[in-house]
Design a protein around this motif. Structure first.
Motif, PDB file in Angstrom:
ATOM      1  N   CYS A  61      -3.111  -0.392  -1.006  1.00 26.75           N
ATOM      2  CA  CYS A  61      -1.922  -0.161  -0.190  1.00 26.75           C
ATOM      3  C   CYS A  61      -1.824   1.303   0.227  1.00 26.75           C
ATOM      4  O   CYS A  61      -1.777   2.195  -0.635  1.00 26.75           O
ATOM      5  CB  CYS A  61      -0.673  -0.581  -0.954  1.00 26.75           C
ATOM      6  SG  CYS A  61       0.850  -0.368   0.001  1.00 26.75           S
ATOM      7  N   THR A  65       6.102  -1.499   1.125  1.00 27.23           N
ATOM      8  CA  THR A  65       6.380  -2.129  -0.163  1.00 27.23           C
ATOM      9  C   THR A  65       6.386  -3.637  -0.009  1.00 27.23           C
ATOM     10  O   THR A  65       6.718  -4.171   1.046  1.00 27.23           O
ATOM     11  CB  THR A  65       7.735  -1.678  -0.742  1.00 27.23           C
ATOM     12  OG1 THR A  65       8.773  -2.013   0.190  1.00 27.23           O
ATOM     13  CG2 THR A  65       7.752  -0.187  -1.041  1.00 27.23           C
ATOM     14  N   SER A  67       5.116  -7.443  -2.562  1.00 25.48           N
ATOM     15  CA  SER A  67       4.701  -8.004  -3.842  1.00 25.48           C
ATOM     16  C   SER A  67       3.576  -9.002  -3.616  1.00 25.48           C
ATOM     17  O   SER A  67       3.405  -9.532  -2.515  1.00 25.48           O
ATOM     18  CB  SER A  67       5.872  -8.692  -4.543  1.00 25.48           C
ATOM     19  OG  SER A  67       6.345  -9.780  -3.770  1.00 25.48           O
ATOM     20  N   ALA A  78       4.155  -5.629  -8.070  1.00 25.93           N
ATOM     21  CA  ALA A  78       4.606  -4.797  -6.957  1.00 25.93           C
ATOM     22  C   ALA A  78       3.405  -4.303  -6.159  1.00 25.93           C
ATOM     23  O   ALA A  78       2.348  -4.014  -6.723  1.00 25.93           O
ATOM     24  CB  ALA A  78       5.408  -3.605  -7.478  1.00 25.93           C
ATOM     25  N   ARG A  80       2.741  -1.241  -3.489  1.00 24.97           N
ATOM     26  CA  ARG A  80       3.302  -0.005  -2.946  1.00 24.97           C
ATOM     27  C   ARG A  80       2.148   0.975  -2.787  1.00 24.97           C
ATOM     28  O   ARG A  80       1.051   0.723  -3.293  1.00 24.97           O
ATOM     29  CB  ARG A  80       4.393   0.547  -3.866  1.00 24.97           C
ATOM     30  CG  ARG A  80       3.890   0.941  -5.240  1.00 24.97           C
ATOM     31  CD  ARG A  80       5.005   1.458  -6.157  1.00 24.97           C
ATOM     32  NE  ARG A  80       4.471   1.881  -7.423  1.00 24.97           N
ATOM     33  CZ  ARG A  80       4.154   1.097  -8.445  1.00 24.97           C
ATOM     34  NH1 ARG A  80       4.348  -0.208  -8.342  1.00 24.97           N
ATOM     35  NH2 ARG A  80       3.659   1.582  -9.559  1.00 24.97           N
ATOM     36  N   LEU A 101       3.668  -3.385   5.614  1.00 21.58           N
ATOM     37  CA  LEU A 101       2.613  -2.960   4.691  1.00 21.58           C
ATOM     38  C   LEU A 101       1.377  -2.578   5.483  1.00 21.58           C
ATOM     39  O   LEU A 101       0.952  -3.335   6.370  1.00 21.58           O
ATOM     40  CB  LEU A 101       2.225  -4.102   3.743  1.00 21.58           C
ATOM     41  CG  LEU A 101       3.158  -4.454   2.601  1.00 21.58           C
ATOM     42  CD1 LEU A 101       2.724  -5.761   1.944  1.00 21.58           C
ATOM     43  CD2 LEU A 101       3.179  -3.334   1.579  1.00 21.58           C
TER      44      LEU A 101
END
Length: 130
Positions: A61, A65, A67, A78, A80, A101
């Motif tokens: 990533c 943010t 999941s 998570a 991030r 994302l």
């Protein structure tokens, strides 16, 4: 040596787009590296159920943010900036984007170009594209 500019590639056939994501595929099977390398943007609010039966994937990533849920264990992790996840067992999963994302994705075997997910959430093998 292969040198490509993301800012140029995103205006070529290397950019694949769906309603939920777009992917700029900087390295493909034809480049002979044994893997493909993509910069993928998942649109805010997307919920993608995927199961790469034919490929292994690693995802890093860059921004945003969200999941990822492992559908075997029901664990939710998570996503991030700074997080990497690897689907090393062809893991069925759901990726959710709380915000947009931006992800770096690597696939083995490499994609050939314009693949999108089939009804099972997988990409076809090159041999299935006949």
């Amino acid at each position: 040596m292969i040198v490509r500019d993301f800012n140029e590639a995103k205006f070529t056939a290397r950019r694949v787009e769906t309603a939920n994501w777009e992917s700029v595929r900087l390295l493909l099977k034809s480049d002979g590296m044994g893997f493909s390398f993509h910069i993928t943007t998942i649109h805010r609010g997307a919920r993608l159920k995927m199961h790469y039966r034919n490929h292994l994937e690693a995802v890093y990533c860059i921004s945003g943010t969200g999941s990822i849920e492992d559908l075997q264990s029901n664990e939710i992790h998570a996503v991030r900036p700074g997080i990497i996840y690897a689907l090393d067992k062809h893991d069925a999963h759901v990726l959710c984007a709380e915000t947009e994302l931006v992800l770096v994705c690597v696939f083995v075997p490499p994609l050939v170009g314009t693949e999108v997910h089939d009804q099972t959430g997988a990409y076809p093998l090159d041999s299935e594209r006949i």
